[in-house]
Design a protein around this motif. Structure first.
Motif, mmCIF file in Angstrom:
data_model
loop_
_atom_site.group_PDB
_atom_site.id
_atom_site.type_symbol
_atom_site.label_atom_id
_atom_site.label_comp_id
_atom_site.label_asym_id
_atom_site.label_seq_id
_atom_site.Cartn_x
_atom_site.Cartn_y
_atom_site.Cartn_z
ATOM 1 N N GLN A 67 0.820 -1.202 0.000
ATOM 2 C CA GLN A 67 0.000 0.000 0.000
ATOM 3 C C GLN A 67 0.856 1.255 0.000
ATOM 4 N N GLN B 175 2.420 14.511 -13.335
ATOM 5 C CA GLN B 175 1.307 15.159 -14.026
ATOM 6 C C GLN B 175 1.299 16.657 -13.751
ATOM 7 N N GLN C 112 2.286 1.663 -3.436
ATOM 8 C CA GLN C 112 1.261 2.160 -4.341
ATOM 9 C C GLN C 112 1.010 3.649 -4.113
ATOM 10 N N GLN C 113 0.963 4.058 -2.851
ATOM 11 C CA GLN C 113 0.764 5.471 -2.553
ATOM 12 C C GLN C 113 1.923 6.311 -3.085
ATOM 13 N N GLU C 114 3.135 5.812 -2.896
ATOM 14 C CA GLU C 114 4.300 6.540 -3.395
ATOM 15 C C GLU C 114 4.266 6.642 -4.916
ATOM 16 N N GLN C 115 3.887 5.550 -5.566
ATOM 17 C CA GLN C 115 3.787 5.576 -7.026
ATOM 18 C C GLN C 115 2.715 6.560 -7.470
ATOM 19 N N GLN C 116 1.592 6.561 -6.782
ATOM 20 C CA GLN C 116 0.521 7.496 -7.127
ATOM 21 C C GLN C 116 0.983 8.935 -6.923
ATOM 22 N N GLU C 117 1.694 9.183 -5.820
ATOM 23 C CA GLU C 117 2.199 10.529 -5.569
ATOM 24 C C GLU C 117 3.195 10.942 -6.638
ATOM 25 N N GLN D 69 3.304 9.826 -9.703
ATOM 26 C CA GLN D 69 2.548 10.063 -10.928
ATOM 27 C C GLN D 69 1.845 11.417 -10.874
ATOM 28 N N GLN D 70 1.294 11.747 -9.710
ATOM 29 C CA GLN D 70 0.629 13.040 -9.574
ATOM 30 C C GLN D 70 1.635 14.183 -9.726
#
Length: 156
Positions: free
Chosen positions: A77, A91, A80-85, A87-88
């Motif tokens: 988790q 972006q 995944q959070q680090e990857q999402q951050e 990616q954000q």
């Protein structure tokens, strides 16, 4: 009918065996959960450990395996959070770059429009100056060569 009889009998005998497998010893639960964990089916492993811990709440091996599974799940988790951050952030950076490019393009267009307006204004100014020059020349000509008014004779 003889073919069906052995199948029915074998299914009848397997039912209790399957039931025993589901309600096995603490070692059975641990082994099943460990196999599922190795096969990367962590959700099924957690469910198996949950069932085993309900029947054998103090089993140290199952508790330790459950703890490891939960740690793995938390790490996933976090990743995944680090990857999402990340990616954000990417972006946001891309949007910022796009915005800068759009602003630069807008400024370039504005400069082009300003240049075009300057050319148009220059043409208008030149036209106005030319008209004024013509007016001045007409006045000078009229002063130098006064027009003579001819007497009109009336023929009545």
């Amino acid at each position: 009918m003889r073919i069906r009889l052995p199948i029915v009998l074998s299914l009848g005998l397997l039912g209790p065996v399957i039931g025993l497998a589901q309600t096995g010893t603490a070692d059975d639960y641990f082994n099943r959960a460990a196999k599922l964990y190795v096969k990367e089916d962590k959700l099924a492993a957690l469910k198996t450990l949950d069932l085993g811990l309900r029947q054998y709440p103090g089993d140290a091996r199952m508790l330790k395996l459950a703890d490891e599974l939960l740690k793995d799940q938390q790490q996933q988790q976090q990743q995944q959070q680090e990857q999402q951050e990340q990616q954000q952030e990417k972006q946001k950076e891309e949007q910022g770059q796009e915005q800068k490019q759009q602003e630069q393009q807008g400024e370039e267009r504005q400069e082009q429009r300003t240049d075009e307006m300057t050319k148009q204004d220059a043409e208008r100014m030149l036209d106005a100056l030319e008209r004024k020059e013509q007016d001045v020349q007409e006045r000078v000509r009229s002063k130098m060569h006064p027009s003579r008014q001819a007497a009109i004779e009336k023929d009545w």
